[in-house]
Design a protein around this motif. Structure first.
Motif, short mmCIF file in Angstrom:
data_model
loop_
_atom_site.label_atom_id
_atom_site.label_comp_id
_atom_site.label_asym_id
_atom_site.label_seq_id
_atom_site.Cartn_x
_atom_site.Cartn_y
_atom_site.Cartn_z
N ASP A 76 15.72 -3.85 3.28
CA ASP A 76 16.86 -3.21 2.64
C ASP A 76 17.08 -3.77 1.25
OD1 ASP A 76 19.24 -1.99 1.97
OD2 ASP A 76 20.27 -2.50 3.84
N LEU A 77 16.99 -2.92 0.26
CA LEU A 77 17.17 -3.35 -1.13
C LEU A 77 18.62 -3.67 -1.47
CD1 LEU A 77 14.75 -0.80 -2.80
CD2 LEU A 77 14.45 -3.28 -2.81
N CYS A 78 19.54 -3.35 -0.58
CA CYS A 78 20.95 -3.67 -0.81
C CYS A 78 21.29 -5.11 -0.40
CB CYS A 78 21.86 -2.70 -0.05
SG CYS A 78 21.85 -1.03 -0.74
N CYS A 79 20.32 -5.81 0.16
CA CYS A 79 20.57 -7.17 0.66
C CYS A 79 19.61 -8.16 -0.01
CB CYS A 79 20.39 -7.24 2.17
SG CYS A 79 21.46 -6.13 3.10
N LEU A 80 20.15 -9.30 -0.40
CA LEU A 80 19.33 -10.39 -0.92
C LEU A 80 19.07 -11.45 0.14
CD1 LEU A 80 20.90 -10.91 -4.47
CD2 LEU A 80 18.63 -10.02 -3.97
N GLU A 81 20.09 -11.74 0.94
CA GLU A 81 19.97 -12.78 1.95
C GLU A 81 19.19 -12.28 3.16
OE1 GLU A 81 20.89 -15.71 1.05
OE2 GLU A 81 21.77 -14.91 -0.81
N GLY A 82 18.35 -13.14 3.68
CA GLY A 82 17.59 -12.81 4.88
C GLY A 82 16.48 -11.80 4.66
N HIS A 111 -2.06 -6.08 -7.90
CA HIS A 111 -1.37 -6.38 -6.64
C HIS A 111 -0.05 -5.62 -6.62
CE1 HIS A 111 0.53 -9.61 -3.79
NE2 HIS A 111 0.31 -8.45 -3.19
N LEU A 112 0.10 -4.70 -5.69
CA LEU A 112 1.29 -3.86 -5.62
C LEU A 112 2.17 -4.31 -4.46
CD1 LEU A 112 -0.40 -0.36 -6.14
CD2 LEU A 112 0.35 -2.01 -7.88
N ILE A 113 3.45 -4.54 -4.75
CA ILE A 113 4.45 -4.92 -3.74
C ILE A 113 5.44 -3.78 -3.61
CG2 ILE A 113 6.15 -6.63 -3.03
CD1 ILE A 113 3.44 -7.87 -3.42
N VAL A 114 5.50 -3.15 -2.44
CA VAL A 114 6.36 -1.99 -2.23
C VAL A 114 7.43 -2.33 -1.19
CG1 VAL A 114 6.45 0.41 -1.45
CG2 VAL A 114 4.51 -0.39 -2.82
N VAL A 115 8.69 -2.05 -1.52
CA VAL A 115 9.80 -2.27 -0.60
C VAL A 115 10.48 -0.94 -0.32
CG1 VAL A 115 11.94 -3.53 -0.15
CG2 VAL A 115 10.15 -4.57 -1.57
N ASP A 116 10.59 -0.59 0.93
CA ASP A 116 11.24 0.66 1.32
C ASP A 116 11.75 0.51 2.74
OD1 ASP A 116 11.73 3.56 1.89
OD2 ASP A 116 10.71 3.81 -0.03
N LYS A 117 12.87 1.14 3.06
CA LYS A 117 13.44 1.01 4.40
C LYS A 117 13.10 2.18 5.32
CE LYS A 117 17.98 2.88 3.09
NZ LYS A 117 19.43 2.60 3.00
N LYS A 118 12.34 3.16 4.82
CA LYS A 118 11.98 4.31 5.66
C LYS A 118 10.78 3.92 6.54
CE LYS A 118 11.56 7.18 2.15
NZ LYS A 118 12.17 6.51 0.98
N ARG A 119 11.06 3.63 7.81
CA ARG A 119 10.06 3.04 8.70
C ARG A 119 8.82 3.90 8.85
NH1 ARG A 119 12.17 0.58 14.19
NH2 ARG A 119 12.90 -0.89 12.61
N GLU A 120 8.99 5.19 9.15
CA GLU A 120 7.83 6.04 9.39
C GLU A 120 6.99 6.20 8.13
OE1 GLU A 120 10.05 9.43 11.02
OE2 GLU A 120 8.85 9.20 12.84
N ALA A 121 7.65 6.34 6.98
CA ALA A 121 6.93 6.49 5.72
C ALA A 121 6.14 5.22 5.40
CB ALA A 121 7.90 6.80 4.60
N VAL A 122 6.75 4.07 5.64
CA VAL A 122 6.07 2.79 5.38
C VAL A 122 4.84 2.65 6.29
CG1 VAL A 122 6.27 0.29 5.59
CG2 VAL A 122 8.08 1.60 4.46
N ALA A 123 4.98 3.04 7.57
CA ALA A 123 3.86 2.94 8.51
C ALA A 123 2.68 3.81 8.05
CB ALA A 123 4.32 3.34 9.90
N ILE A 124 2.97 5.04 7.62
CA ILE A 124 1.91 5.93 7.13
C ILE A 124 1.27 5.35 5.88
CG2 ILE A 124 1.46 8.20 6.12
CD1 ILE A 124 3.63 9.31 7.99
N ALA A 125 2.11 4.84 4.97
CA ALA A 125 1.61 4.29 3.71
C ALA A 125 0.71 3.07 3.94
CB ALA A 125 2.79 3.91 2.81
N GLN A 126 1.07 2.23 4.91
CA GLN A 126 0.25 1.06 5.21
C GLN A 126 -1.13 1.46 5.69
OE1 GLN A 126 3.03 -0.82 7.95
NE2 GLN A 126 3.31 -2.54 6.52
N ASN A 127 -1.22 2.55 6.46
CA ASN A 127 -2.53 3.03 6.92
C ASN A 127 -3.34 3.63 5.79
OD1 ASN A 127 -2.19 2.30 9.64
ND2 ASN A 127 -1.11 4.20 10.12
N LEU A 128 -2.66 4.30 4.87
CA LEU A 128 -3.35 4.93 3.74
C LEU A 128 -3.82 3.91 2.72
CD1 LEU A 128 -1.06 8.02 2.98
CD2 LEU A 128 -3.38 8.07 3.93
#
Length: 312
Positions: A55-61, A28-45
Motif C-alpha cells: 500500500d503506497l498510503c503507508c510508510l510503516e510496516g 532494475h525496475l521496482i514496481v509497487v501496486d496493491k492490485k493482487r491479481e494484476a501483480v500476480a500476472i505481471a510477475q509471471n510476464l
C-alpha cells in the motif's frame, strides 16, 4: 539504472516495463501496486522485475520505502480512475502521493517523472478530475524539477478499462450502445508511444517541465468505436441511446458493481466536448508516433500480448 515505479501494474506501467525490458534489460525496475491479481500476472510476464504488493498510503510496516535506496528515477503512476467509493479517489490520488513524496524526501531520487492527466485542463468537475489536479499540484510544489506528462485517453496492451473493456464488450454481445449521437471528439493516445516518451525522459535528464501529450488524430467517438470493432473483428450492432437513458443505465450498473468500468461521471466527461491542444511532442521527445489504425491493430492483433486480459 534502478527505477521506482509506484502504481506500475496498470496500463502504462506494464507497457513501460515491456518496453524497458526490451531496450534496457540491465535496468532494475521496482514496481509497487496493491492490485493482487494484476501483480500476480505481471510477475509471471516479467520475472526479472521486482514487484511488491503493498500500500503506497503507508510508510510503516512496508518494504517499498527501503527500495528507494539507490534509485536514479521515479515514474509516478498511481491513480484511481473509476470507483463507486468516492473516498478511494482521495486516498489513491492524493494521500498516496503525499506518502510517496514524503518517502522521496527521506531517500532522495534525482529524477521524478509524474504521470498526470489531460483532465487537469478539462471543464469536468468529477472526483477523478479534482483529485488529479490536487495530485499534480502536490508534485509540482514538492519537486519543481519534476517532469509532468498529461496524457489524454490511452489504449494499448494490458488495458482493463477504456478501450480494452469496450473491446471485450464488443466481442461478447450482439449490440453495443453509443451515448447520443457519438459525435463528440476523442484524441486517443497509443500507450506504446506514451511509454516511448517516458523512456526518453529517463534517458535524457535535460528534459524538464510540463507537457500535454495528446493523441495526434482527432476522431469522433462513433468513428473510434467503428475502428475498434474492425480491429477486434467483432460483428456487434451499434445502437444509439439518449444520453440521459445511457446515464441512468450506468447508475443502475453501479448499484451491482463496486468498480464499474464506466461511470456516470465518466460519461459526463466523455460528452463534455473537450478538445485538447496538440504540441509537437514527436519532435520534442524524438519519438515517431504510431498511426491510430496501426496502433489498434497492434493492440488487438499482435500475438505478443494482445490476447492477455487483465482482471478488472
Amino acid at each position: 539504472m534502478k527505477i521506482f515505479i509506484p502504481g506500475g501494474a496498470g496500463l502504462v506501467g506494464l507497457n513501460l516495463i515491456a518496453r524497458l525490458q526490451d531496450d534496457h534489460p540491465n535496468w532494475h525496475l521496482i514496481v509497487v501496486d496493491k492490485k493482487r491479481e494484476a501483480v500476480a500476472i505481471a510477475q509471471n510476464l516479467f520475472p526479472k522485475v521486482t514487484f511488491l504488493e503493498e500500500d503506497l498510503c503507508c510508510l510503516e510496516g512496508q518494504d517499498w520505502p527501503l527500495q528507494l535506496q539507490g534509485c536514479s528515477a521515479c515514474v509516478m503512476l498511481q491513480a484511481e480512475i473509476g470507483n463507486t467509493d468516492s473516498s478511494q479517489f482521495e486516498r489513491n490520488n492524493v494521500h498516496s502521493t503525499l506518502t510517496v513524496l514524503e518517502a522521496l524526501k527521506r531517500h532522495p531520487i534525482p529524477r521524478l517523472i509524474h504521470i498526470s492527466s489531460s483532465v487537469v485542463n478539462s471543464v469536468a468537475t468529477d472526483l477523478y478530475t479534482s483529485t488529479k489536479r490536487q495530485q499534480e499540484e502536490l508534485v509540482r510544489d514538492a519537486r519543481p524539477d519534476a517532469v509532468v506528462l498529461r496524457p489524454t485517453l490511452m489504449f494499448g496492451w494490458f488495458d482493463r478499462k477504456h478501450l480494452g473493456w469496450l473491446a471485450r464488450f464488443m466481442r461478447k454481445l450482439p449490440v453495443f450502445p453509443i451515448p447520443g449521437s457519438g459525435r463528440f471528439i476523442r484524441q486517443p493516445l497509443y500507450v506504446g508511444d506514451f511509454c516511448a516518451l517516458i523512456e526518453r525522459c529517463l534517458e535524457s535528464p535535460e528534459l524538464h517541465g510540463s507537457y500535454d501529450i495528446t493523441g495526434l488524430e482527432k476522431v469522433s467517438y462513433i468513428s473510434l468505436m467503428r475502428q475498434l470493432r474492425q480491429a477486434v473483428r467483432a460483428r456487434t450492432w451499434m445502437i444509439h441511446l439518449p444520453i440521459p437513458l445511457f446515464g441512468f443505465l450506468l447508475q443502475c450498473w453501479a448499484l451491482i458493481s463496486r468498480q464499474p468500468a464506466f461511470t456516470r461521471s465518466q460519461l459526463t466527461a466523455l460528452t463534455a466536448g473537450d478538445e485538447f491542444d496538440v504540441i509537437d511532442w514527436p519532435d520534442i521527445f524524438q519519438v515517431t508516433p504510431t498511426p491510430l489504425a496501426d496502433a489498434l491493430r497492434i493492440t488487438y492483433q499482435d500475438p505478443r500480448y494482445s490476447q492477455l486480459e487483465m482482471p478488472f
